[in-house]
Design an enzyme around this catalytic site. Structure first.
Site, mmCIF file in Angstrom:
data_model
loop_
_atom_site.group_PDB
_atom_site.id
_atom_site.type_symbol
_atom_site.label_atom_id
_atom_site.label_comp_id
_atom_site.label_asym_id
_atom_site.label_seq_id
_atom_site.Cartn_x
_atom_site.Cartn_y
_atom_site.Cartn_z
ATOM 1 N N GLU A 29 0.779 -1.437 -0.073
ATOM 2 C CA GLU A 29 0.359 -0.428 0.136
ATOM 3 C C GLU A 29 0.759 1.425 0.101
ATOM 4 O OE1 GLU A 29 -2.640 2.657 3.294
ATOM 5 O OE2 GLU A 29 -2.271 0.145 3.363
ATOM 6 N N ASP A 33 0.776 4.157 -2.942
ATOM 7 C CA ASP A 33 0.369 5.529 -2.537
ATOM 8 C C ASP A 33 1.192 6.154 -3.583
ATOM 9 O OD1 ASP A 33 -0.503 7.548 -1.094
ATOM 10 O OD2 ASP A 33 1.260 7.695 -0.561
ATOM 11 N N ASP A 102 -7.374 1.313 0.830
ATOM 12 C CA ASP A 102 -5.991 0.708 0.316
ATOM 13 C C ASP A 102 -5.407 -0.536 -0.063
ATOM 14 O OD1 ASP A 102 -5.938 2.811 2.634
ATOM 15 O OD2 ASP A 102 -5.859 1.226 4.122
ATOM 16 N N GLU A 105 -4.363 1.014 -3.523
ATOM 17 C CA GLU A 105 -2.725 0.895 -3.374
ATOM 18 C C GLU A 105 -1.998 0.319 -3.750
ATOM 19 O OE1 GLU A 105 -3.328 5.680 -1.276
ATOM 20 O OE2 GLU A 105 -2.994 3.784 -0.153
#
Length: 225
Positions: A29, A33, A102, A105
């Site tokens: 994650e 991101d 989440d 990502e």
């Protein structure tokens, strides 16, 4: 995509906790991101050469927000694939915005590791360019709170204060918000989190105050004519 990476990307910490503290998708994650932000930033820079830095930042924030990420995840049916603990399952975790965002990502991070920068770029462009194109048409709606600040300043009004209330159980919270400028109160806005509710209240306030600003400017133009 590598099968082990895919499995890891779909492993929520609640599942890991109930299964001997196995690895979770949190590191993926973190990577996803950054990858998503970099790809979206470059696309915005190249696609909208006339936009100022501030507007580009608003567009990026809109596209990479948890709400946008979760929306993409829902369209892909990611919720039914996420490995969740019993507690999260019982409280609707498969449809929670935070968990879906989440996981999305993490999947981008896994794609980057499995298919390299080119593969990650293809995935992000396929899933997020339509969101970018839509966000670019929103104008004031791109960030209602910032737009409200601008129109309030133009009218000489005080800074906005948000009054927020919450109700419902922990797994299904509801937030209501009002935008207060001096003695004037606009709302309520509603949302599953405080930010959504405040944005809705800001939208209501902006639309009312922007109409006042336009009327004032029109009157001034007539007087100058």
């Amino acid at each position: 995509m590598d099968a082990d990476l895919l499995d890891l990307a779909l492993t929520h910490r609640s599942f890991a906790y109930e299964n001997g503290q196995i690895p979770t998708n949190e590191r993926l994650e973190f990577l996803g991101d950054s990858v998503l932000g970099a790809i979206v930033t470059e696309h915005l820079y190249r696609t909208y050469p006339d936009l100022a830095e501030g507007q580009l930042a608003k567009l990026r924030a809109k596209v990479v927000s948890a709400v946008s990420l979760a929306g993409v995840a829902r369209k892909l049916g990611i919720g039914r694939l996420v490995k969740l603990g019993r507690g999260e399952i019982s409280t609707g975790g498969a449809n929670k915005t935070s968990i879906l965002a989440d996981t999305m990502e993490a999947l981008i991070g896994a794609t980057y590791l499995s298919s390299g920068p080119t593969g990650a770029e293809r995935l992000v462009h396929h899933l997020f360019v339509p969101l970018i194109d839509h966000a670019a048409t929103l104008g004031a709606g791109l960030d209602w709170k910032t737009s409200l600040q601008e129109v309030a300043a133009a009218l000489g009004l005080p800074a906005t204060v948000y009054q927020v209330t919450e109700s419902g159980p922990d797994h299904d919270k509801r937030f209501d918000a009002w935008a207060v400028l001096g003695e004037r109160r606009f709302g309520p806005g509603h949302g599953q989190n405080k930010k959504q509710a405040e944005q809705q209240a800001a939208a209501t306030a902006f639309k009312a105050l922007d109409a006042e600003r336009r009327a004032r400017d029109a009157e001034a133009s007539e007087q100058d004519a």
